[in-house]
Design an enzyme around this catalytic site. Structure first.
Site, PDB file in Angstrom:
ATOM      1  CG  HIS A   8      -0.228   0.005   2.529  1.00  0.00           C
ATOM      2  ND1 HIS A   8      -0.121  -1.108   3.327  1.00  0.00           N
ATOM      3  CD2 HIS A   8       0.458   0.974   3.162  1.00  0.00           C
ATOM      4  CE1 HIS A   8       0.582  -0.812   4.394  1.00  0.00           C
ATOM      5  NE2 HIS A   8       0.948   0.445   4.316  1.00  0.00           N
TER       6      HIS A   8
HETATM    7  C1  T46 Z   1       2.682   1.013   6.987  1.00  0.00           C
HETATM    8  C2  T46 Z   1       3.469  -0.227   7.203  1.00  0.00           C
HETATM    9  C3  T46 Z   1       4.944   0.031   7.348  1.00  0.00           C
HETATM   10  C4  T46 Z   1      -4.871  -0.159  13.070  1.00  0.00           C
HETATM   11  O1  T46 Z   1      -6.054  -0.362  13.433  1.00  0.00           O
HETATM   12  N1  T46 Z   1      -4.157   0.879  13.601  1.00  0.00           N
HETATM   13  C5  T46 Z   1      -2.874   1.146  13.235  1.00  0.00           C
HETATM   14  O2  T46 Z   1      -2.255   2.104  13.747  1.00  0.00           O
HETATM   15  C6  T46 Z   1      -2.265   0.294  12.241  1.00  0.00           C
HETATM   16  C7  T46 Z   1      -0.843   0.560  11.783  1.00  0.00           C
HETATM   17  C8  T46 Z   1      -2.992  -0.742  11.727  1.00  0.00           C
HETATM   18  N2  T46 Z   1      -4.277  -0.965  12.136  1.00  0.00           N
HETATM   19  C9  T46 Z   1      -5.021  -2.096  11.575  1.00  0.00           C
HETATM   20  C10 T46 Z   1      -5.424  -1.936  10.109  1.00  0.00           C
HETATM   21  C11 T46 Z   1      -5.522  -3.382   9.648  1.00  0.00           C
HETATM   22  O3  T46 Z   1      -6.812  -3.872   9.954  1.00  0.00           O
HETATM   23  O4  T46 Z   1      -4.207  -3.287  11.623  1.00  0.00           O
HETATM   24  C12 T46 Z   1      -4.492  -4.118  10.520  1.00  0.00           C
HETATM   25  C13 T46 Z   1      -3.234  -4.470   9.757  1.00  0.00           C
HETATM   26  O5  T46 Z   1      -2.706  -3.287   9.125  1.00  0.00           O
HETATM   27  P1  T46 Z   1      -1.937  -3.334   7.722  1.00  0.00           P
HETATM   28  O6  T46 Z   1      -2.461  -4.451   6.906  1.00  0.00           O
HETATM   29  O7  T46 Z   1      -2.021  -1.964   7.131  1.00  0.00           O
HETATM   30  O8  T46 Z   1      -0.449  -3.657   8.176  1.00  0.00           O
HETATM   31  P2  T46 Z   1       0.865  -3.570   7.281  1.00  0.00           P
HETATM   32  O9  T46 Z   1       1.923  -4.281   8.055  1.00  0.00           O
HETATM   33  O10 T46 Z   1       0.615  -4.024   5.899  1.00  0.00           O
HETATM   34  O11 T46 Z   1       1.216  -1.992   7.213  1.00  0.00           O
HETATM   35  C14 T46 Z   1       1.622  -1.285   8.364  1.00  0.00           C
HETATM   36  C15 T46 Z   1       0.884   0.056   8.454  1.00  0.00           C
HETATM   37  O12 T46 Z   1      -0.531  -0.169   8.429  1.00  0.00           O
HETATM   38  C16 T46 Z   1       1.244   0.986   7.336  1.00  0.00           C
HETATM   39  O13 T46 Z   1       0.786   2.301   7.631  1.00  0.00           O
HETATM   40  O14 T46 Z   1       3.161   1.961   6.375  1.00  0.00           O
HETATM   41  O15 T46 Z   1       3.025  -1.015   8.314  1.00  0.00           O
END
Ligand code: T46
Length: 133
Positions: A50
């Site tokens: 993303h």
């Molecule tokens: C990024 C990379 C480096 C929340 O509810 N609050 C939060 O502060 C975060 C970071 C995530 N979430 C929830 C959203 C999703 O339902 O946690 C779940 C997994 O998040 P995501 O799939 O976006 O995780 P990554 O590891 O793909 O990405 C993360 C960050 O979301 C993103 O901002 O830049 O780490």
């Protein structure tokens, strides 16, 4: 590509490890509004896929080794994070993928804003259109 590798201030204690630290606004170009960290990821697994419309972040890996793949829509760069005294400062508008090179590596993030699902672009074609606009 709008990112920079930064050195995180670190003080070594003789035979007793080290301490690393940074401050929002002083060491980063933004106020820190959120900290999160990702753990328990097996080796070879990937996360991310993303971009962010406005969010700026410092990514660092105090334990283990994680490859950060950054995509500007034109170029892709691969950066290894494996030192407690180094981080990547990411501006907005970069597609990111994270590859766990070692199990149990920890990815820590200091972010410029609160969590906002509307700030995410999770579709690569939409990301390319966002970059062109
Ligand atoms: C990024 C990379 C480096 C929340 O509810 N609050 C939060 O502060 C975060 C970071 C995530 N979430 C929830 C959203 C999703 O339902 O946690 C779940 C997994 O998040 P995501 O799939 O976006 O995780 P990554 O590891 O793909 O990405 C993360 C960050 O979301 C993103 O901002 O830049 O780490």
């Amino acid at each position: 590509m709008k990112y920079s590798i930064i050195n995180i201030k670190t003080i070594e204690a003789e035979q007793c490890g080290r301490i690393s630290f940074f401050e929002g606004l002083h060491d980063l170009p933004f106020e820190i509004k959120r900290i999160y960290y990702i753990s328990g990821v097996p080796e070879g697994k990937m996360r991310g896929f993303h971009a962010h419309k406005t969010l700026q972040q410092l990514l660092f890996c105090p334990y283990g080794e994680i490859e950060i793949i950054l995509d500007s829509g034109e170029d892709r760069e691969h950066i290894i994070l494996n030192r407690p005294d180094q981080g990547i400062l990411l501006t907005s508008g970069l597609w990111r993928e994270m590859l766990w090179k070692k199990s149990d590596s920890v990815l820590c993030v200091a972010a410029s804003d609160f969590y906002d699902p509307e700030d995410y672009i999770r579709d690569y074609d939409r990301f390319l259109a966002f970059r062109k606009s």
